[in-house]
Design a protein around this motif. Sequence first.
Motif, PDB file in Angstrom:
ATOM      1  N   LYS A  20      56.766  56.301 -51.897  1.00 19.10           N
ATOM      2  CA  LYS A  20      57.996  56.965 -50.779  1.00 19.10           C
ATOM      3  C   LYS A  20      57.349  56.719 -49.885  1.00 19.10           C
ATOM      4  CE  LYS A  20      58.371  58.550 -55.482  1.00 19.10           C
ATOM      5  NZ  LYS A  20      57.523  59.226 -56.582  1.00 19.10           N
ATOM      6  N   ASN A  21      58.788  57.632 -48.943  1.00 15.71           N
ATOM      7  CA  ASN A  21      57.936  57.777 -47.272  1.00 15.71           C
ATOM      8  C   ASN A  21      58.657  59.300 -47.758  1.00 15.71           C
ATOM      9  OD1 ASN A  21      57.086  56.252 -46.649  1.00 15.71           O
ATOM     10  ND2 ASN A  21      59.456  55.381 -45.837  1.00 15.71           N
ATOM     11  N   ALA A  22      57.842  60.993 -47.289  1.00 16.86           N
ATOM     12  CA  ALA A  22      58.179  61.916 -46.866  1.00 16.86           C
ATOM     13  C   ALA A  22      59.003  62.391 -45.727  1.00 16.86           C
ATOM     14  CB  ALA A  22      56.902  62.755 -46.439  1.00 16.86           C
ATOM     15  N   LEU A  23      59.194  61.152 -45.047  1.00 19.05           N
ATOM     16  CA  LEU A  23      60.580  61.568 -43.979  1.00 19.05           C
ATOM     17  C   LEU A  23      61.326  60.492 -44.269  1.00 19.05           C
ATOM     18  CD1 LEU A  23      57.893  63.227 -41.103  1.00 19.05           C
ATOM     19  CD2 LEU A  23      59.447  64.427 -42.725  1.00 19.05           C
ATOM     20  N   GLU A  24      61.543  60.146 -45.652  1.00 20.08           N
ATOM     21  CA  GLU A  24      62.805  58.818 -45.337  1.00 20.08           C
ATOM     22  C   GLU A  24      63.948  59.547 -44.726  1.00 20.08           C
ATOM     23  OE1 GLU A  24      62.041  55.840 -47.800  1.00 20.08           O
ATOM     24  OE2 GLU A  24      63.656  55.443 -46.152  1.00 20.08           O
ATOM     25  N   PRO A  31      44.933  61.548 -40.736  1.00 15.45           N
ATOM     26  CA  PRO A  31      43.435  61.986 -41.188  1.00 15.45           C
ATOM     27  C   PRO A  31      44.444  62.853 -42.629  1.00 15.45           C
ATOM     28  CG  PRO A  31      43.775  62.566 -39.449  1.00 15.45           C
ATOM     29  CD  PRO A  31      44.985  62.548 -39.404  1.00 15.45           C
ATOM     30  N   VAL A  32      46.017  62.523 -43.118  1.00 15.20           N
ATOM     31  CA  VAL A  32      45.670  63.143 -44.399  1.00 15.20           C
ATOM     32  C   VAL A  32      46.297  62.680 -44.602  1.00 15.20           C
ATOM     33  CG1 VAL A  32      46.804  65.597 -43.050  1.00 15.20           C
ATOM     34  CG2 VAL A  32      48.161  63.770 -42.878  1.00 15.20           C
ATOM     35  N   ARG A  33      45.906  62.572 -46.706  1.00 14.22           N
ATOM     36  CA  ARG A  33      46.124  61.656 -47.215  1.00 14.22           C
ATOM     37  C   ARG A  33      46.683  62.764 -48.459  1.00 14.22           C
ATOM     38  NH1 ARG A  33      43.758  57.398 -46.315  1.00 14.22           N
ATOM     39  NH2 ARG A  33      42.155  57.641 -44.082  1.00 14.22           N
ATOM     40  N   LEU A  34      48.756  61.895 -48.349  1.00 15.72           N
ATOM     41  CA  LEU A  34      49.340  62.758 -49.699  1.00 15.72           C
ATOM     42  C   LEU A  34      49.185  61.647 -50.824  1.00 15.72           C
ATOM     43  CD1 LEU A  34      50.229  63.996 -46.762  1.00 15.72           C
ATOM     44  CD2 LEU A  34      51.958  64.331 -47.468  1.00 15.72           C
ATOM     45  N   ALA A  79      54.623  67.641 -47.690  1.00 12.95           N
ATOM     46  CA  ALA A  79      54.889  67.474 -49.075  1.00 12.95           C
ATOM     47  C   ALA A  79      56.425  68.174 -49.681  1.00 12.95           C
ATOM     48  CB  ALA A  79      52.872  68.126 -49.581  1.00 12.95           C
ATOM     49  N   LEU A  80      56.288  69.319 -48.679  1.00 11.51           N
ATOM     50  CA  LEU A  80      57.261  70.672 -49.283  1.00 11.51           C
ATOM     51  C   LEU A  80      58.384  69.784 -48.951  1.00 11.51           C
ATOM     52  CD1 LEU A  80      56.517  73.616 -47.777  1.00 11.51           C
ATOM     53  CD2 LEU A  80      56.936  73.703 -49.643  1.00 11.51           C
ATOM     54  N   ARG A  81      58.323  68.939 -48.034  1.00  8.04           N
ATOM     55  CA  ARG A  81      59.526  68.047 -47.581  1.00  8.04           C
ATOM     56  C   ARG A  81      60.142  67.163 -48.749  1.00  8.04           C
ATOM     57  NH1 ARG A  81      64.261  68.084 -45.049  1.00  8.04           N
ATOM     58  NH2 ARG A  81      65.733  65.704 -44.809  1.00  8.04           N
ATOM     59  N   HIS A  82      58.422  66.486 -49.425  1.00  8.78           N
ATOM     60  CA  HIS A  82      59.054  65.711 -50.665  1.00  8.78           C
ATOM     61  C   HIS A  82      59.612  66.268 -51.585  1.00  8.78           C
ATOM     62  CE1 HIS A  82      58.821  61.839 -53.095  1.00  8.78           C
ATOM     63  NE2 HIS A  82      57.929  62.974 -53.397  1.00  8.78           N
ATOM     64  N   ARG A  83      59.044  67.271 -51.835  1.00  9.70           N
ATOM     65  CA  ARG A  83      58.993  68.217 -53.054  1.00  9.70           C
ATOM     66  C   ARG A  83      61.202  68.891 -53.095  1.00  9.70           C
ATOM     67  NH1 ARG A  83      56.589  74.038 -55.279  1.00  9.70           N
ATOM     68  NH2 ARG A  83      58.714  74.933 -53.970  1.00  9.70           N
ATOM     69  N   HIS A  84      61.291  68.817 -51.669  1.00 11.90           N
ATOM     70  CA  HIS A  84      62.776  69.615 -51.535  1.00 11.90           C
ATOM     71  C   HIS A  84      63.615  68.401 -51.694  1.00 11.90           C
ATOM     72  CE1 HIS A  84      66.028  71.965 -49.745  1.00 11.90           C
ATOM     73  NE2 HIS A  84      65.496  70.694 -48.813  1.00 11.90           N
ATOM     74  N   ILE A  85      63.444  67.669 -51.396  1.00 16.49           N
ATOM     75  CA  ILE A  85      64.247  66.091 -52.132  1.00 16.49           C
ATOM     76  C   ILE A  85      63.657  65.676 -53.643  1.00 16.49           C
ATOM     77  CG2 ILE A  85      64.813  63.454 -51.092  1.00 16.49           C
ATOM     78  CD1 ILE A  85      63.992  64.881 -48.602  1.00 16.49           C
ATOM     79  N   GLY A 129      61.379  67.284 -56.033  1.00 14.50           N
ATOM     80  CA  GLY A 129      61.506  68.065 -56.731  1.00 14.50           C
ATOM     81  C   GLY A 129      59.711  68.058 -57.430  1.00 14.50           C
ATOM     82  N   GLU A 130      59.546  66.977 -56.458  1.00 11.20           N
ATOM     83  CA  GLU A 130      57.611  66.735 -57.614  1.00 11.20           C
ATOM     84  C   GLU A 130      56.805  66.961 -56.176  1.00 11.20           C
ATOM     85  OE1 GLU A 130      56.966  62.968 -58.251  1.00 11.20           O
ATOM     86  OE2 GLU A 130      57.706  62.530 -55.954  1.00 11.20           O
ATOM     87  N   GLY A 131      55.571  68.300 -56.934  1.00 10.64           N
ATOM     88  CA  GLY A 131      54.719  68.483 -55.736  1.00 10.64           C
ATOM     89  C   GLY A 131      53.990  67.370 -55.993  1.00 10.64           C
ATOM     90  N   GLN A 132      52.443  67.700 -55.024  1.00  2.45           N
ATOM     91  CA  GLN A 132      51.250  66.433 -54.944  1.00  2.45           C
ATOM     92  C   GLN A 132      50.280  66.820 -54.675  1.00  2.45           C
ATOM     93  OE1 GLN A 132      51.890  63.441 -51.680  1.00  2.45           O
ATOM     94  NE2 GLN A 132      53.662  64.437 -51.018  1.00  2.45           N
ATOM     95  N   TYR A 133      49.581  66.181 -54.343  1.00  4.94           N
ATOM     96  CA  TYR A 133      47.876  66.600 -53.740  1.00  4.94           C
ATOM     97  C   TYR A 133      48.043  65.668 -51.780  1.00  4.94           C
ATOM     98  CZ  TYR A 133      43.152  67.374 -53.492  1.00  4.94           C
ATOM     99  OH  TYR A 133      41.821  67.548 -53.379  1.00  4.94           O
ATOM    100  N   VAL A 134      47.146  66.928 -51.441  1.00  2.00           N
ATOM    101  CA  VAL A 134      46.936  66.571 -49.953  1.00  2.00           C
ATOM    102  C   VAL A 134      45.263  66.756 -49.547  1.00  2.00           C
ATOM    103  CG1 VAL A 134      47.719  66.621 -47.149  1.00  2.00           C
ATOM    104  CG2 VAL A 134      48.932  66.982 -48.978  1.00  2.00           C
ATOM    105  N   ASP A 135      45.177  65.273 -49.607  1.00  2.00           N
ATOM    106  CA  ASP A 135      43.034  65.120 -49.244  1.00  2.00           C
ATOM    107  C   ASP A 135      42.954  65.051 -47.829  1.00  2.00           C
ATOM    108  OD1 ASP A 135      40.733  64.222 -49.008  1.00  2.00           O
ATOM    109  OD2 ASP A 135      41.167  62.492 -49.599  1.00  2.00           O
TER     110      ASP A 135
END
Lengths: 405, 408
Positions: free
Chosen positions: A4-8, A360-363, B182-188, B190-196
């Motif tokens: 999945k892409n965050a900015l799909e 350098p941000v790993r989601l 991650a917030l953008r993805h959650r908005h679409i 509904g799921e959270g995630q981990y950001v490293d």
Amino acid sequence: MPQKNALEGITVCDFSWVGAGPLATKYLADFGAQVIKIESTKHPDIGRLSAPFKDNIIHPDRSAFFLHSNTSKLSITLNIRHPKGVEIVKKLVKISDIVMESFTPGVIAKLGFGYDELKKIKPDIIMASSSIYGQTGPKAQFSGFGNAGASLSGHYMLAGWPDRDPVTPGIAYADVVQPLFTVTALLNALDYRDKTGKGQYIDTTQVETMIQFIAPAVLDYFANGHVQTRIGNRSSYAAPHGVFPCKGEDRWCALAVFDEEEWQGLCRAMKNPAWASESRFATLASRKENEDELEKLIAQWTATYEHDALVTILQDAEVPSGPVQDASDLVDRDPQLRERQSFVKLTHPVIGECNHPVPPVRLSKTPAQVKTSPCVGEHNAYVYTQLLGISDEEYVELLNEGIFE
Amino acid sequence: MLTDFRVLDLTDEKGFLCGKIMGDLGADVIKVEQPTGDPARRIGPFFHDTADPEKSLHWYAFNSSKRGITVNLEDPEGQDLFKRLSDTTDIIIESFHPGYMEKLGLSYAALSTHNPKLIMTSITPFGQTGPYKDRKASDIAILAMSGLMSITGDPDRPPIRMGLDQTYGLGGAHAVVGTLLALRHRHISGEGQYVDVSMYEAAVRANYWEPARWEFLKTLIKRSGNRFPRVAAKGLQLWRCKDGYVTWLLTGGVTGAKMMDALITWMNESGQAGILQEIDWNALHLSEVSQEELGSWEGIIEKFFLQFTMDQLEVEAVKRGIPMARVNRIDHVVKDAQLEARTYWETLPVPGTKETIGYPAFPFISSENSPRVKNRAPLIGEHNEEVYGKELGLSKKEISSLKERGVI
């Protein structure tokens, strides 16, 4: 299942060029936005004319500098000064969520694509302008080169040795700082649009973003009237704090001691020499007072080691430390960058297989998916016929008229 | 604006900027400190130069727009309290050593089972994986490794870092980007995630030119003081003038000729262009000029600039279309007319005094929802009652008991 892409589903119409603009839209593209870079065959992005070039042949599709700032994007060529070109830009804006530009303030409006115009085409459009000093204010007309952001914001005067002139950062530093805030502004705007249905205009500057990184120095002036200046490699809250010589030519190791525990660690690493237990080095305050002497004594010790061996000793003693590396270390040797795939090998149609930098941000669920960077006008047919629905006939006609130059 | 979102900020100085920016953007950012106060409060400068954990200007700068609570995360009761808070939260930002949160039972896996929409962002020197993840590093060590120091500084001195802790800014600003993605993805979804976020990788990314140079040309540039290192004849980038410095770079070719002509016209108004007027700047390629020749031209220009102040040079350069910039000291920055016209400064009170001090007000301007610094940084535990009492529903008795036992 594909990742999945965050900015799909987000489309960006990208007029930006050279450094700070393209580096911002690179993040959007790497995280899945469809970024359409608008170029012209006569005036390609200046970044395309920047070394290094594949096989040292100067050509807009062979610049690795450009590749490193424009991964995952599409490129079209278009004469935006021709009335038919203007119509095509309008079509592009209509299918876009975001318009990005980084011309000297005022230029985009003169071209007919100011925010007020774009709003008429697409009421909820988000537009971002990236400049050195801003779109408004008495110095809005300012234009400068690479180091202007660092120098106007005060960064430049904070770097260097106290007994010498300030020193130029090794990179156009603002070009990598500003994009992070441009992307922040754009993501914030997408969130706002989702909630309110409204678009917006964003004005990001190198100066205003760069000051964020040195805010304590600004407060120090407002509160105390102090004008902070360059202090070499030292830090106000650590001692020792610097780079120290190692065996070999121009080899150095950075180390820093912030608290008692780390000082004890360093003493242990040095095998507790007698001088280290002298009262003049007993506390952070006393080490700051005797820092010249402290640095000399530590340098005598570090100079007897290869830098990697020294870092192993320091890390075993839990002292913050790292070798001074160069680009060859990063590309050829660094095991951390390799394991985390900080550069990913992809094949560019002209350059061939080479490294592409990964954000350098790993989601964990929507990681960046870096694709190669585009050749000049590589996606003309796709964008014009598939995305904009221009018929094959009309496409050929426009092509013959030179609209896609 | 992020006004609907709550952020728990567990970072130290390496990650402060992330929550600070989220706070400016409107999020309810709660800085979580240990009961004795965050150790980063020891970092100066201090208000009126008085070292005091409540007077750190470093703390003020990077923790404004946040609220503040305390909790002892090493105490099981503190951990329970934090878990309850976590359930009311959208985002957690932390910068502990990799593995520490897990040891406390507060890993992303553990917290997100209760709150699947939760986003957790970690900001650490090397990230959560890889052979260096457990290494100890601070700004200068990270910058040293990134390759940036090897290209910064005078050739006859050690490599040098940029002023203040730049890799903490780079890490923090990248963390904002990752969190908003991650917030953008959650908005679409509904799921959270981990950001490293790896500060080292952020610094390597800032070194955006040299890895490609090495890969393609197998050449390295050396630190060359104030000279632009990337062409054969290294041009001066820092020029002295009457009262300071300006930055500018002599360039030929199509892009440079217009600017050089403008400069020579200006110099000739007082007959100072000398041999410079005989050069065909349009046809000039700096790659074909010797360092000596370039130096002789620069000598003429340097003499010319030395007759002017920064203000004078700035005015003339803008008028004549020469891309030149003042090298501002901090006192120049805060008095800059452009920043003032854009209302870049905000004053906020200094707690315990009647004074106020200036802050940078925003990182960017938006026509709809500009971020803006909203409140001064919190005192130690300033919002304990508000957060634990009003918002989490603990009674006064419970709160004072937690205080007595050192949990908060």
